[in-house]
Design a protein around this motif. Structure first.
Motif, PDB file in Angstrom:
ATOM      1  N   ASN A  27      20.940  -5.776  -1.307  1.00 25.20           N
ATOM      2  CA  ASN A  27      21.364  -6.774  -2.296  1.00 25.20           C
ATOM      3  C   ASN A  27      20.177  -7.246  -3.129  1.00 25.20           C
ATOM      4  OD1 ASN A  27      23.314  -8.325  -3.610  1.00 25.20           O
ATOM      5  ND2 ASN A  27      22.992 -10.100  -2.246  1.00 25.20           N
ATOM      6  N   MET A  28      19.404  -6.257  -3.609  1.00 26.74           N
ATOM      7  CA  MET A  28      18.230  -6.522  -4.433  1.00 26.74           C
ATOM      8  C   MET A  28      18.359  -5.749  -5.742  1.00 26.74           C
ATOM      9  SD  MET A  28      15.210  -6.004  -1.579  1.00 26.74           S
ATOM     10  CE  MET A  28      13.901  -6.221  -2.815  1.00 26.74           C
ATOM     11  N   THR A  29      17.393  -5.971  -6.640  1.00 27.19           N
ATOM     12  CA  THR A  29      17.283  -5.125  -7.835  1.00 27.19           C
ATOM     13  C   THR A  29      16.347  -3.970  -7.532  1.00 27.19           C
ATOM     14  OG1 THR A  29      15.402  -6.357  -8.708  1.00 27.19           O
ATOM     15  CG2 THR A  29      17.609  -7.143  -9.316  1.00 27.19           C
ATOM     16  N   GLN A  30      16.475  -2.896  -8.292  1.00 28.43           N
ATOM     17  CA  GLN A  30      15.572  -1.761  -8.090  1.00 28.43           C
ATOM     18  C   GLN A  30      14.105  -2.148  -8.326  1.00 28.43           C
ATOM     19  OE1 GLN A  30      16.831   1.970  -9.812  1.00 28.43           O
ATOM     20  NE2 GLN A  30      14.707   2.716  -9.975  1.00 28.43           N
ATOM     21  N   PRO A  31      13.797  -2.940  -9.388  1.00 34.89           N
ATOM     22  CA  PRO A  31      12.417  -3.384  -9.561  1.00 34.89           C
ATOM     23  C   PRO A  31      11.914  -4.202  -8.373  1.00 34.89           C
ATOM     24  CG  PRO A  31      13.614  -3.680 -11.593  1.00 34.89           C
ATOM     25  CD  PRO A  31      14.633  -3.306 -10.571  1.00 34.89           C
ATOM     26  N   GLY A  32      12.825  -4.950  -7.728  1.00 36.22           N
ATOM     27  CA  GLY A  32      12.435  -5.722  -6.550  1.00 36.22           C
ATOM     28  C   GLY A  32      12.002  -4.820  -5.411  1.00 36.22           C
ATOM     29  N   VAL A  33      12.732  -3.698  -5.213  1.00 34.00           N
ATOM     30  CA  VAL A  33      12.361  -2.724  -4.176  1.00 34.00           C
ATOM     31  C   VAL A  33      10.971  -2.162  -4.477  1.00 34.00           C
ATOM     32  CG1 VAL A  33      12.940  -0.517  -3.103  1.00 34.00           C
ATOM     33  CG2 VAL A  33      14.761  -2.168  -3.640  1.00 34.00           C
ATOM     34  N   SER A  34      10.744  -1.794  -5.745  1.00 34.03           N
ATOM     35  CA  SER A  34       9.453  -1.233  -6.137  1.00 34.03           C
ATOM     36  C   SER A  34       8.335  -2.246  -5.926  1.00 34.03           C
ATOM     37  CB  SER A  34       9.495  -0.804  -7.610  1.00 34.03           C
ATOM     38  OG  SER A  34      10.474   0.201  -7.800  1.00 34.03           O
ATOM     39  N   GLN A  35       8.628  -3.515  -6.200  1.00 36.89           N
ATOM     40  CA  GLN A  35       7.615  -4.557  -6.025  1.00 36.89           C
ATOM     41  C   GLN A  35       7.244  -4.722  -4.562  1.00 36.89           C
ATOM     42  OE1 GLN A  35       8.729  -8.747  -6.657  1.00 36.89           O
ATOM     43  NE2 GLN A  35       6.988  -8.886  -8.094  1.00 36.89           N
ATOM     44  N   HIS A  36       8.239  -4.704  -3.651  1.00 40.16           N
ATOM     45  CA  HIS A  36       7.953  -4.807  -2.219  1.00 40.16           C
ATOM     46  C   HIS A  36       7.097  -3.634  -1.757  1.00 40.16           C
ATOM     47  CE1 HIS A  36      11.410  -7.746  -0.903  1.00 40.16           C
ATOM     48  NE2 HIS A  36      10.610  -8.249  -1.840  1.00 40.16           N
ATOM     49  N   LEU A  37       7.399  -2.434  -2.267  1.00 41.59           N
ATOM     50  CA  LEU A  37       6.620  -1.253  -1.910  1.00 41.59           C
ATOM     51  C   LEU A  37       5.163  -1.415  -2.339  1.00 41.59           C
ATOM     52  CD1 LEU A  37       6.212   1.668  -0.949  1.00 41.59           C
ATOM     53  CD2 LEU A  37       7.064   2.426  -3.200  1.00 41.59           C
ATOM     54  N   ARG A  38       4.959  -1.851  -3.578  1.00 44.89           N
ATOM     55  CA  ARG A  38       3.593  -2.002  -4.081  1.00 44.89           C
ATOM     56  C   ARG A  38       2.829  -3.060  -3.280  1.00 44.89           C
ATOM     57  NH1 ARG A  38       6.227  -1.589  -9.106  1.00 44.89           N
ATOM     58  NH2 ARG A  38       6.126  -3.867  -9.398  1.00 44.89           N
ATOM     59  N   LYS A  39       3.495  -4.182  -2.949  1.00 36.69           N
ATOM     60  CA  LYS A  39       2.827  -5.235  -2.188  1.00 36.69           C
ATOM     61  C   LYS A  39       2.439  -4.748  -0.787  1.00 36.69           C
ATOM     62  CE  LYS A  39       4.773  -9.302  -4.518  1.00 36.69           C
ATOM     63  NZ  LYS A  39       5.613 -10.508  -4.370  1.00 36.69           N
ATOM     64  N   LEU A  40       3.299  -3.949  -0.172  1.00 38.16           N
ATOM     65  CA  LEU A  40       2.995  -3.417   1.155  1.00 38.16           C
ATOM     66  C   LEU A  40       1.817  -2.446   1.079  1.00 38.16           C
ATOM     67  CD1 LEU A  40       3.859  -3.462   4.133  1.00 38.16           C
ATOM     68  CD2 LEU A  40       5.445  -1.588   3.629  1.00 38.16           C
ATOM     69  N   GLU A  41       1.791  -1.624   0.041  1.00 42.95           N
ATOM     70  CA  GLU A  41       0.679  -0.686  -0.137  1.00 42.95           C
ATOM     71  C   GLU A  41      -0.628  -1.441  -0.363  1.00 42.95           C
ATOM     72  OE1 GLU A  41       2.665   3.399  -1.920  1.00 42.95           O
ATOM     73  OE2 GLU A  41       2.292   1.719  -3.316  1.00 42.95           O
ATOM     74  N   LEU A  42      -0.564  -2.519  -1.138  1.00 44.67           N
ATOM     75  CA  LEU A  42      -1.770  -3.316  -1.375  1.00 44.67           C
ATOM     76  C   LEU A  42      -2.246  -3.979  -0.087  1.00 44.67           C
ATOM     77  CD1 LEU A  42      -0.916  -5.006  -4.808  1.00 44.67           C
ATOM     78  CD2 LEU A  42      -2.795  -3.403  -4.349  1.00 44.67           C
ATOM     79  N   GLN A  43      -1.311  -4.442   0.713  1.00 45.34           N
ATOM     80  CA  GLN A  43      -1.686  -5.086   1.967  1.00 45.34           C
ATOM     81  C   GLN A  43      -2.369  -4.099   2.911  1.00 45.34           C
ATOM     82  OE1 GLN A  43       1.571  -6.754   4.291  1.00 45.34           O
ATOM     83  NE2 GLN A  43       0.215  -8.202   5.326  1.00 45.34           N
ATOM     84  N   LEU A  44      -1.896  -2.848   2.886  1.00 48.41           N
ATOM     85  CA  LEU A  44      -2.453  -1.824   3.768  1.00 48.41           C
ATOM     86  C   LEU A  44      -3.653  -1.101   3.150  1.00 48.41           C
ATOM     87  CD1 LEU A  44       0.907  -0.322   5.052  1.00 48.41           C
ATOM     88  CD2 LEU A  44      -0.813  -1.454   6.474  1.00 48.41           C
ATOM     89  N   GLY A  45      -3.751  -1.151   1.834  1.00 48.89           N
ATOM     90  CA  GLY A  45      -4.813  -0.397   1.155  1.00 48.89           C
ATOM     91  C   GLY A  45      -4.580   1.093   1.200  1.00 48.89           C
ATOM     92  N   GLN A  46      -3.315   1.511   1.317  1.00 44.92           N
ATOM     93  CA  GLN A  46      -2.962   2.932   1.410  1.00 44.92           C
ATOM     94  C   GLN A  46      -1.691   3.198   0.608  1.00 44.92           C
ATOM     95  OE1 GLN A  46      -4.321   5.505   3.199  1.00 44.92           O
ATOM     96  NE2 GLN A  46      -5.925   4.404   4.323  1.00 44.92           N
ATOM     97  N   ALA A  47      -1.636   4.371  -0.058  1.00 40.73           N
ATOM     98  CA  ALA A  47      -0.382   4.803  -0.676  1.00 40.73           C
ATOM     99  C   ALA A  47       0.568   5.245   0.418  1.00 40.73           C
ATOM    100  CB  ALA A  47      -0.631   5.942  -1.654  1.00 40.73           C
ATOM    101  N   LEU A  48       1.838   4.833   0.301  1.00 41.35           N
ATOM    102  CA  LEU A  48       2.816   5.151   1.343  1.00 41.35           C
ATOM    103  C   LEU A  48       3.765   6.268   0.935  1.00 41.35           C
ATOM    104  CD1 LEU A  48       3.704   1.534   2.586  1.00 41.35           C
ATOM    105  CD2 LEU A  48       2.000   3.127   3.497  1.00 41.35           C
ATOM    106  N   ILE A  49       3.928   6.474  -0.384  1.00 39.26           N
ATOM    107  CA  ILE A  49       4.798   7.560  -0.853  1.00 39.26           C
ATOM    108  C   ILE A  49       4.106   8.322  -1.969  1.00 39.26           C
ATOM    109  CG2 ILE A  49       6.887   6.231  -0.272  1.00 39.26           C
ATOM    110  CD1 ILE A  49       7.298   5.828  -3.311  1.00 39.26           C
ATOM    111  N   THR A  50       4.561   9.553  -2.167  1.00 47.44           N
ATOM    112  CA  THR A  50       4.167  10.358  -3.325  1.00 47.44           C
ATOM    113  C   THR A  50       5.433  10.669  -4.103  1.00 47.44           C
ATOM    114  OG1 THR A  50       2.334  11.374  -2.120  1.00 47.44           O
ATOM    115  CG2 THR A  50       3.094  12.497  -4.106  1.00 47.44           C
ATOM    116  N   GLN A  51       5.535  10.139  -5.313  1.00 49.61           N
ATOM    117  CA  GLN A  51       6.758  10.310  -6.098  1.00 49.61           C
ATOM    118  C   GLN A  51       6.771  11.661  -6.803  1.00 49.61           C
ATOM    119  OE1 GLN A  51       6.796   6.173  -8.053  1.00 49.61           O
ATOM    120  NE2 GLN A  51       8.975   6.577  -7.644  1.00 49.61           N
ATOM    121  N   GLN A  52       7.967  12.244  -6.818  1.00 47.86           N
ATOM    122  CA  GLN A  52       8.202  13.532  -7.488  1.00 47.86           C
ATOM    123  C   GLN A  52       9.482  13.378  -8.303  1.00 47.86           C
ATOM    124  OE1 GLN A  52       8.514  15.800  -3.920  1.00 47.86           O
ATOM    125  NE2 GLN A  52       6.310  16.223  -3.793  1.00 47.86           N
TER     126      GLN A  52
END
Length: 296
Positions: A27-52
């Motif tokens: 029950n989120m927006t797609q940009p919201g999902v992308s934002q959570h992903l980016r914040k998690l990557e920043l917290q870890l200092g690692q890329a979590l996915i490779t987009q194709q």
């Protein structure tokens, strides 16, 4: 510590494999999902996915985080099930009491343990001060005390009382002995025995009892289950609470002699104040009540 919301969003993204479907499920927006992903990557200092294009693959770090997300879900599921079911036959129960009461109580706990393999009962015989401190610092769920603790952080209910008993061999005379008779036999001492002697014998033989430091000691035993054994074999006399007598396997070889001035020890069941007891702790309390009832 990883942000739980971001971790849940990422775990759902891995499960669906699609940003839009993840947004719909949460029950989120797609940009919201992308934002959570980016914040998690920043917290870890690692890329979590490779987009194709519209799809993506997980990086090694992403695979590890996905596994963690699944593990946390399983832990939360198990926790919710445990809270909801509150199974009286599973989990730990920690009880502390005197050695004599432990002997009486433990046989009543064994049938429950036999039919409940996921149950773990820890029964500790301890002095009163240790029981009180263990209740206050949450090492014990239930404690049996010899008096109302009167403590602001504890609740207590009186179970009853048990008599302090003078034990002689079964063939001893039915008439109450004199102190000289007892001293001729000799005292079978134990860790609590001298205090018991000052309590019971001083009241009944005020003119003859010299104090526990001057009575004749025939033997000393610090194993509660063995204290009555010499007396059962005709050696000496001893003093024990009624629970210690009832739990002794050869009590038919003992005689409980009633002196004119009788003494009782109170029994109080104590728990931490404000705590809602689990089903297993409540059932243990019921078994303690049943054990105490046998002393009346």
């Amino acid at each position: 510590m990883l942000n739980a919301t971001w971790l849940n969003t990422f775990t759902t993204l891995c499960e669906t494999g699609h940003f839009t479907r993840t947004a719909a499920r949460l029950n989120m927006t797609q940009p919201g999902v992308s934002q959570h992903l980016r914040k998690l990557e920043l917290q870890l200092g690692q890329a979590l996915i490779t987009q194709q294009g519209k799809s993506f693959t997980l990086t090694p770090a992403g695979e590890a985080v996905f596994a963690l997300g699944l593990s946390r879900r399983e832990e939360e599921k198990a926790l919710r099930e445990a809270i909801e079911t509150d199974n009286k036959d599973a989990g730990d129960v920690r009880i502390a009491c005197s050695g004599s009461f432990a002997m009486l109580l433990y046989p009543k706990l064994l049938p429950w343990m036999q039919q409940a393999p996921e149950l773990s009962i820890h029964l500790q015989a301890a002095p009163q001060s240790e029981i009180l401190n263990g209740l206050l610092d949450a090492r014990f769920d239930l404690g049996i005390l010899g008096a109302d603790p009167g403590h602001a952080r504890l609740d207590a209910v009186q179970l009853g009382r048990e008599e302090l008993c003078l034990l002689l061999p079964a063939d001893a005379a039915d008439t109450p002995p004199s102190f000289a008779d007892l001293d001729a036999r000799g005292f079978i001492a134990h860790p609590d025995g001298f205090a018991y002697a000052d309590d019971l014998l001083h009241r009944n033989f005020p003119d003859d009892y010299p104090g526990s430091d001057r009575i004749k000691v025939r033997g000393y035993v610090n194993q509660i289950g063995q204290i009555p054994s010499p007396v059962a074999q005709g050696i000496g006399y001893t003093l024990l609470p009624r629970s210690g007598v009832e739990a002794f396997g050869q009590k038919d070889r003992l005689k409980v002699v009633q002196l004119p001035e009788r003494r009782w020890h109170e029994l109080w069941l104590a728990t931490r104040r404000g705590r809602t007891l689990s089903a297993r702790v409540s059932h243990a309390a019921d078994l303690i009540l049943a054990a105490a009832a046998a002393l009346r």
